[in-house]
Design an enzyme around this catalytic site. Structure first.
Site, short mmCIF file in Angstrom:
data_model
loop_
_atom_site.label_atom_id
_atom_site.label_comp_id
_atom_site.label_asym_id
_atom_site.label_seq_id
_atom_site.Cartn_x
_atom_site.Cartn_y
_atom_site.Cartn_z
N HIS A 170 8.40 0.98 -11.38
CA HIS A 170 9.49 0.78 -10.43
C HIS A 170 9.05 0.10 -9.15
CE1 HIS A 170 13.63 1.55 -11.03
NE2 HIS A 170 13.82 2.16 -9.89
N ARG A 266 -8.94 -2.76 9.84
CA ARG A 266 -7.86 -3.63 10.29
C ARG A 266 -6.58 -3.41 9.49
NH1 ARG A 266 -8.06 -10.31 10.33
NH2 ARG A 266 -5.90 -10.63 11.02
#
Length: 435
Positions: A170, A266
């Site tokens: 999904h 990051r």
């Protein structure tokens, strides 16, 4: 009475969600639900869960639980596959052994060394299931949820090409759902279309009332610096189309992120994250077991969101709908390998699941998809031929592994992984499993 079989029904949370989605359709005929697992305790909890849901939804259904797979498959119309060969212990190996060697993964169930070894220990069970289905329910639909999705569906196409096999994930739906929330547009009425490979398909269309929604998405990203610290947003900015799986999954398909501490920080990644998710699933099982024992009601998520109930509903009632499905590429995507497993839109109706020809995916997206399909192809060949060199070459072809380890280190890691998973791997690949 249509018979729906749940293989790996001890995945109690997932079984609960699939059954609740199924029972929310009030126009289905009475059903025979057969639950199968190899763990008696988990099977008991799944049985009690199903009994409670039948009562809560006011449905008439026959619920059967069995430890015998052949008994479960006899006369099946639909077979939903959710097995996890090796369970949480194997998952820990898939993530922790590579990490100790310097190769970091977040999920490790779809690609890379974790995905390769998860596939290799799943294929023998899939072969046995396929053999049983050919004998006991040759016309049944095999609806696969087990990862690695593309590899498992590809393997089934090799060992049992006559069976009706569809892989269901999904990720496309939830990607669009979350993007609609982000840009303030209702999901209902939004048009979308994606194609590629599982966990790395490309959202080539996202529109509403004929208007492209990508400019709104770019504006939302530009206005929020934290969004630009997500893997998927970085991929979108470089490739031009949004990828259809979480940042955690997406990071493992590429050499850009997990090899570097700076990149991990990051992009807010958490290596080995799936171990924690797996432990939460175990805790949820214990919670469900205690709740049922105390006579309490299980918590349910709202909405018929999962694809398997929708496929079953469409086939049994003739209701037409479009989903995204994982199927063998037979002229569906022109610039991905023929015979590989791809993710494309598919129409579902009373006759079954009909993949829709997509054409070419964006060239830059296809280039990345081919990296994964190379890993998958080599893994399939390793299992088919019994050649352990192909296992190592599959991991060598993985961009994340190759960005983190030398070839010599990859060979050594595969030796260690083979030894750790020996009881679940065929003898031909260095394991102890007699086939």
């Amino acid at each position: 009475m249509p018979q729906i079989v749940f293989l790996g029904a001890g995945s109690v949370v997932f079984t609960r969600q699939l059954l609740s989605d199924l029972f929310r359709f009030d126009d289905l005929p009475d059903l025979r639900i057969v639950l199968h697992d190899i763990n008696p305790e988990r099977l008991d909890v799944a049985h009690a869960t199903a009994d409670q849901l039948v009562s809560r939804f006011g449905r008439t259904a026959e619920i059967v639980a069995t430890l015998d797979r052949r008994d479960a498959l006899t006369g099946a119309d639909f077979v939903i596959n959710m097995i996890q060969v090796g369970g949480i212990d194997a998952t820990r190996v898939d993530l922790e052994l590579p990490a100790a060697a310097g190769l970091r993964q977040t999920i490790g169930d779809t690609t890379g060394v974790g995905g390769v070894f998860r596939a290799l220990r799943t294929f023998p069970v899939l072969s046995a299931i396929a053999s049983d289905m050919r004998e006991l329910c040759p016309d049944a639909w095999f609806l696969n949820y087990t990862n690695p999705m593309a590899m498992n569906v590809w393997w089934m196409s090799q060992v049992a090409p006559e069976l009706k096999v569809v892989g269901l994930c999904h990720s496309v739906y939830w990607t669009v759902h979350d993007l609609c929330e982000l840009i303030g547009v209702p999901m209902e009425g939004t048009h979308y279309r994606a194609a590629g490979v599982n966990h790395q398909a490309w959202l080539t269309e996202l529109s509403r009332d004929g208007k492209d929604l990508y400019p709104k998405l770019r504006a939302a990203i530009e206005a929020d610096p934290e969004l630009r610290r997500r893997v998927r947003v970085e991929i979108f900015s470089r490739i031009g189309f949004y990828p259809t799986e979480t940042s955690e999954h997406s990071s493992e398909y590429l050499p850009w992120f997990l090899h570097s501490d700076e990149q991990i920080e990051r992009y807010r990644l958490r290596p080995l994250e799936y171990i924690g998710i797996s432990e939460e699933n175990v805790a949820e099982f214990e919670h469900a077991k205690a709740t049922l024992a105390a006579g309490g009601e299980l918590e349910l998520e709202e909405g018929a969101a999962e694809y398997a109930p929708q496929v079953i509903h469409s086939i049994l009632t003739g209701t037409e709908r479009v989903i995204h499905a994982n199927v063998v590429n037979r002229g569906l995507i022109g610039n991905l390998p023929e015979g590989a497993v791809v993710e494309v839109p598919a129409r579902v109706d009373s006759e079954g699941v009909h993949p829709l020809p997509f054409g070419d995916v964006p060239t830059q997206g296809a280039a990345l998809n081919r990296s994964y399909l190379s890993v998958a192809e080599l893994t399939i060949e390793a299992a088919r031929t019994g050649n352990p060199e192909r296992v190592r070459q599959a991991v060598l072809a993985d961009p994340n592994a190759a960005s983190s380890l030398t070839p010599e280190q990859i060979w050594a890691l595969c030796d260690d992984m083979t030894a750790a998973h020996a009881d679940l791997l065929p003898v031909s690949l260095g394991g102890r499993l007699e086939q």
